[in-house]
Design a protein around this motif. Sequence first.
Motif, PDB file in Angstrom:
ATOM      1  N   ASN A 289       2.001   6.221   6.803  1.00 47.96           N
ATOM      2  CA  ASN A 289       1.441   4.871   6.639  1.00 47.96           C
ATOM      3  C   ASN A 289       0.110   4.722   7.362  1.00 47.96           C
ATOM      4  O   ASN A 289      -0.257   3.639   7.793  1.00 47.96           O
ATOM      5  CB  ASN A 289       2.435   3.823   7.148  1.00 47.96           C
ATOM      6  CG  ASN A 289       2.116   2.428   6.643  1.00 47.96           C
ATOM      7  OD1 ASN A 289       1.763   2.241   5.481  1.00 47.96           O
ATOM      8  ND2 ASN A 289       2.246   1.434   7.509  1.00 47.96           N
TER       9      ASN A 289
ATOM     10  N   ASN B 205       1.957  -7.249   7.570  1.00 49.45           N
ATOM     11  CA  ASN B 205       2.088  -6.923   6.156  1.00 49.45           C
ATOM     12  C   ASN B 205       2.319  -8.197   5.344  1.00 49.45           C
ATOM     13  O   ASN B 205       3.294  -8.920   5.577  1.00 49.45           O
ATOM     14  CB  ASN B 205       3.261  -5.949   5.985  1.00 49.45           C
ATOM     15  CG  ASN B 205       3.523  -5.590   4.543  1.00 49.45           C
ATOM     16  OD1 ASN B 205       2.629  -5.656   3.706  1.00 49.45           O
ATOM     17  ND2 ASN B 205       4.759  -5.217   4.241  1.00 49.45           N
TER      18      ASN B 205
ATOM     19  N   GLN C 210      10.626   6.908   0.543  1.00 49.13           N
ATOM     20  CA  GLN C 210       9.672   7.083   1.636  1.00 49.13           C
ATOM     21  C   GLN C 210       9.268   5.753   2.253  1.00 49.13           C
ATOM     22  O   GLN C 210       8.399   5.707   3.119  1.00 49.13           O
ATOM     23  CB  GLN C 210       8.431   7.834   1.147  1.00 49.13           C
ATOM     24  CG  GLN C 210       8.684   9.320   0.931  1.00 49.13           C
ATOM     25  CD  GLN C 210       7.413  10.081   0.646  1.00 49.13           C
ATOM     26  OE1 GLN C 210       7.018  10.225  -0.507  1.00 49.13           O
ATOM     27  NE2 GLN C 210       6.760  10.571   1.684  1.00 49.13           N
ATOM     28  N   TRP C 211       9.905   4.678   1.805  1.00 44.97           N
ATOM     29  CA  TRP C 211       9.659   3.341   2.365  1.00 44.97           C
ATOM     30  C   TRP C 211      11.006   2.635   2.404  1.00 44.97           C
ATOM     31  O   TRP C 211      11.731   2.600   1.406  1.00 44.97           O
ATOM     32  CB  TRP C 211       8.668   2.571   1.488  1.00 44.97           C
ATOM     33  CG  TRP C 211       8.250   1.235   2.038  1.00 44.97           C
ATOM     34  CD1 TRP C 211       8.990   0.092   2.077  1.00 44.97           C
ATOM     35  CD2 TRP C 211       6.982   0.908   2.601  1.00 44.97           C
ATOM     36  NE1 TRP C 211       8.266  -0.937   2.632  1.00 44.97           N
ATOM     37  CE2 TRP C 211       7.020  -0.462   2.967  1.00 44.97           C
ATOM     38  CE3 TRP C 211       5.816   1.615   2.836  1.00 44.97           C
ATOM     39  CZ2 TRP C 211       5.938  -1.116   3.544  1.00 44.97           C
ATOM     40  CZ3 TRP C 211       4.737   0.961   3.415  1.00 44.97           C
ATOM     41  CH2 TRP C 211       4.798  -0.380   3.767  1.00 44.97           C
TER      42      TRP C 211
ATOM     43  N   VAL D  88       8.251  -0.699  -4.141  1.00 42.76           N
ATOM     44  CA  VAL D  88       9.444  -1.030  -3.368  1.00 42.76           C
ATOM     45  C   VAL D  88      10.377  -1.891  -4.214  1.00 42.76           C
ATOM     46  O   VAL D  88      10.000  -2.970  -4.681  1.00 42.76           O
ATOM     47  CB  VAL D  88       9.086  -1.767  -2.061  1.00 42.76           C
ATOM     48  CG1 VAL D  88      10.351  -2.059  -1.256  1.00 42.76           C
ATOM     49  CG2 VAL D  88       8.111  -0.939  -1.223  1.00 42.76           C
TER      50      VAL D  88
ATOM     51  N   LYS E 170      12.569  -1.027   3.470  1.00 44.84           N
ATOM     52  CA  LYS E 170      12.412  -2.403   3.933  1.00 44.84           C
ATOM     53  C   LYS E 170      13.761  -2.888   4.443  1.00 44.84           C
ATOM     54  O   LYS E 170      14.737  -2.942   3.689  1.00 44.84           O
ATOM     55  CB  LYS E 170      11.914  -3.317   2.815  1.00 44.84           C
ATOM     56  CG  LYS E 170      11.755  -4.769   3.254  1.00 44.84           C
ATOM     57  CD  LYS E 170      11.181  -5.648   2.156  1.00 44.84           C
ATOM     58  CE  LYS E 170      11.047  -7.087   2.643  1.00 44.84           C
ATOM     59  NZ  LYS E 170      10.471  -7.969   1.598  1.00 44.84           N
TER      60      LYS E 170
ATOM     61  N   GLN F  59       1.246  -1.671  -1.218  1.00 45.87           N
ATOM     62  CA  GLN F  59       2.570  -1.691  -1.835  1.00 45.87           C
ATOM     63  C   GLN F  59       2.605  -2.630  -3.042  1.00 45.87           C
ATOM     64  O   GLN F  59       1.869  -3.606  -3.094  1.00 45.87           O
ATOM     65  CB  GLN F  59       3.644  -2.187  -0.867  1.00 45.87           C
ATOM     66  CG  GLN F  59       3.509  -1.764   0.566  1.00 45.87           C
ATOM     67  CD  GLN F  59       3.211  -2.972   1.429  1.00 45.87           C
ATOM     68  OE1 GLN F  59       4.008  -3.897   1.517  1.00 45.87           O
ATOM     69  NE2 GLN F  59       2.050  -2.985   2.069  1.00 45.87           N
TER      70      GLN F  59
ATOM     71  N   GLU G 133       9.808  -0.820   7.215  1.00 48.23           N
ATOM     72  CA  GLU G 133       9.252  -2.174   7.230  1.00 48.23           C
ATOM     73  C   GLU G 133      10.287  -3.121   7.827  1.00 48.23           C
ATOM     74  O   GLU G 133      11.411  -3.217   7.344  1.00 48.23           O
ATOM     75  CB  GLU G 133       8.887  -2.618   5.811  1.00 48.23           C
ATOM     76  CG  GLU G 133       8.358  -4.045   5.736  1.00 48.23           C
ATOM     77  CD  GLU G 133       8.138  -4.546   4.314  1.00 48.23           C
ATOM     78  OE1 GLU G 133       7.797  -5.728   4.142  1.00 48.23           O
ATOM     79  OE2 GLU G 133       8.333  -3.745   3.365  1.00 48.23           O
TER      80      GLU G 133
ATOM     81  N   LYS H  81       4.772   6.433  -4.065  1.00 49.10           N
ATOM     82  CA  LYS H  81       5.991   6.645  -3.292  1.00 49.10           C
ATOM     83  C   LYS H  81       7.012   5.587  -3.706  1.00 49.10           C
ATOM     84  O   LYS H  81       6.648   4.508  -4.192  1.00 49.10           O
ATOM     85  CB  LYS H  81       5.692   6.569  -1.800  1.00 49.10           C
ATOM     86  CG  LYS H  81       4.768   7.669  -1.296  1.00 49.10           C
ATOM     87  CD  LYS H  81       4.405   7.455   0.161  1.00 49.10           C
ATOM     88  CE  LYS H  81       3.618   8.645   0.699  1.00 49.10           C
ATOM     89  NZ  LYS H  81       2.375   8.913  -0.054  1.00 49.10           N
TER      90      LYS H  81
ATOM     91  N   VAL I 108       8.731   5.406   6.013  1.00 46.97           N
ATOM     92  CA  VAL I 108       8.074   4.238   6.602  1.00 46.97           C
ATOM     93  C   VAL I 108       9.086   3.102   6.661  1.00 46.97           C
ATOM     94  O   VAL I 108       9.716   2.773   5.646  1.00 46.97           O
ATOM     95  CB  VAL I 108       6.847   3.813   5.778  1.00 46.97           C
ATOM     96  CG1 VAL I 108       6.202   2.565   6.371  1.00 46.97           C
ATOM     97  CG2 VAL I 108       5.837   4.953   5.703  1.00 46.97           C
TER      98      VAL I 108
ATOM     99  N   VAL J 179       2.806   2.557  -3.057  1.00 48.47           N
ATOM    100  CA  VAL J 179       4.249   2.506  -2.860  1.00 48.47           C
ATOM    101  C   VAL J 179       4.820   1.452  -3.796  1.00 48.47           C
ATOM    102  O   VAL J 179       4.263   0.352  -3.919  1.00 48.47           O
ATOM    103  CB  VAL J 179       4.624   2.133  -1.408  1.00 48.47           C
ATOM    104  CG1 VAL J 179       6.135   2.209  -1.213  1.00 48.47           C
ATOM    105  CG2 VAL J 179       3.919   2.996  -0.410  1.00 48.47           C
TER     106      VAL J 179
ATOM    107  N   GLY K   4      10.247   3.109  -2.615  1.00 50.36           N
ATOM    108  CA  GLY K   4      10.912   2.464  -1.493  1.00 50.36           C
ATOM    109  C   GLY K   4      12.017   1.539  -1.963  1.00 50.36           C
ATOM    110  O   GLY K   4      12.105   1.181  -3.144  1.00 50.36           O
TER     111      GLY K   4
END
Length: 727
Positions: free
Chosen positions: A309, A553, A454-455, A347, A457, A315, A505, A389, A503, A345, A391
């Motif tokens: 990141n 963010n 890779q993400w 998500v 939340k 995103q 969040e 990526k 990553v 990304v 997420g």
Amino acid sequence: MSRIRASLLLFIVCSAFAPSWAEITYSKVDNSWNLVSGNVEYVLHKDKDTVRFEYFGPKEHQTWPEAGPTMKSPDARYDIDGQVEGQQITPSELKLVSEEAVSVRKGVAELRLVFEHRRLPLRIRVNYTAWGETGVITRLLVLENLGSRNLRVQRLPSLTWSLPPGDYDLTYLWGGWSQERQVGTETLGPGERRFTSTSGRSTNNYSPWFCLHNQSNGTRYLAQLGYSGNWEMGFGRSPLIESHPYPEANLAVDLGMRFDFGGSLTLDSGQSFPLPEVAFTSSSGSLDDAANQMHRYQREYAFAHNPVNDPPLVQFNSWYPFPGKMTIAEMKRCADLAAKLGAEVFVLDAGWYNKKDWSKELGDYQADRLAFPNGIEELATYVRQLGMKFGIWVEIENIGVNSEMYRLHPDWCLKYNGQPIVQFDRLQLDFSKPEVRQWARAVIDGLAHDYGIQWLKIDYNIEIGDNFDPPTPDSRHGDVLHSQIVNYYAWLDEVRAAHPNLVIENCASGGLRFDLGIMAHADTTWLSDEVRPKPSLQLAYGCTLQFTPGVCNHWMVGDTTDGDVLPGDSPDWWDFMLRVPMNGQLGISSKVFEWPPDLVAHATANVALYKRIRNTIARADAYHLTEQPAHNFPRGWMAIQYVAPGTGKSVVMAYRLEESLAEQTFKLHGLIPSAKFRITSDRKDMGTMTGRALMNNGISVELDGPWRATVIELQTDDLPLRITPKL
């Protein structure tokens, strides 16, 4: 007392560039320790086996006046204060039994003092750490029960100060859901001003952060607590002390965790208990100067850092176009456009697992086979093929009232009066239980293995309060919430170690648990559930005051919270909407499949603009060039300047609001005075000016109507030489 002293050097640490250092010295002449970080010093005076607080503030200071008694303590001046078993915890009651100055790592120095109470079987370990050149010092208190019986700690804040007399202004951050981090400033009068957090989420209503400005000596004192639970802070002076008016009395300050029920913490025989760490700094400059010192500490030392990141990724999030329910076809359609816009990304937010109600079925993390007949793997593969990526969203600390998880494991939840605590259709899992942490870890390991995320939340939509049953009957210790939080921190660290490319969040109904403590374990934080462009300006302002901008963010959603962009909007308004969330980490969550081609082109250009400036913003000192705009009816202008130290780059984000003049001049900060800066506004050449002219005379910005935004970029090649000090 003279500030020029013959010193026995205990420890000095220098970093790679002057004047980058942290140092701890001890003066045999003055019997004082002097802790220095950057331009800030903290002085403790030793009188035989007693240690008292002598000074905190900018170096080359004026000696503080002699101290008198305060509301909190009979001692002259203190930085430890509290009550255990009804006994006062003050400097005169604490006997120094050990002292040591050590190098923690390059550029970081630590003073370790150990005290024992003169009448109680209580040991207090106090670690003061000076962090490089940041100007920030942290303090950690560890309590130890040396006796054979329990000790009750009624009050022992992580931070207590007796500050010198003067007229003080207090700045703090307030606001609940969708109104986080509004800046409040008030003059402290006689008596006590207290802030108490009891919801279970650290930054709902108020943040454990403050800045005091002593107008009499021009010094600012800024502090924040590294803790994600309930806390208390206070500021006070008696209206009359020894016939002197209150401004002539010391100001008592405290900040620390609140024990469960607002009661006592019980220490068992032989038990050690670390209180939450507190970070503080001081400046003779502006509020931004003090805040930027804290931000440098956050960036360089305190916050988690994930190279994936860095720079902050753009995103696309599924929530606002499809809140709580979506299909594979809808997600692929969004992914196609997200990739076209330049998102890095994709998500998948809440609802990917539920059958009927995403909130009530929380915790049952199996893909909804009606919405995703081939599983989430199909979407994850599709997203990666588009060059992004993948997420996903979880709310790992909570389970829903209709979930299979709750049916199977009601004993895994925190309880009060023998019953699981239910709020917002949710129950909180007790992370102090190994089996809970193992289950939660297995969920994330499975998502990483099956979907290649890779993400991650992690949301937190519950207010657990401060009343809890103890782990066993008749064992109430006042630390159930604390145990939950520190075990959650440890679990996050385990996940990060197992999945270094993941990553994380942080989210809590927006920014309701966004603090110094949790950001040591997460990479970025969702700023607020308020996503409309106009009130989001206030949120960006407050967040970049409390935190380094790179962890803030927020998203472009549209004109409404449903992700709609209204027909007839102008291209200038599109740019405004897209540029408000650029004050940190940029995301998009909108009905992009309904956007006209011109808006797609504008969004693509703005994402490219953000990618050009994001390195500067993420690593920047932030200077707020205007007052914070109002949340509901913002007027005038808002502008924030970002200066990335050592790069020669600066960015000014300027916004014209309602009831505003067409032109505004902003005096900039933090620039090299002699350097010549090339200036562009939306890539249009604005000529060259020296840093001195930009800071003294300012730069004029003109926008042809309200609700317009411009991005001004400044760059110079005239950087100072790096000087390596002699070690």
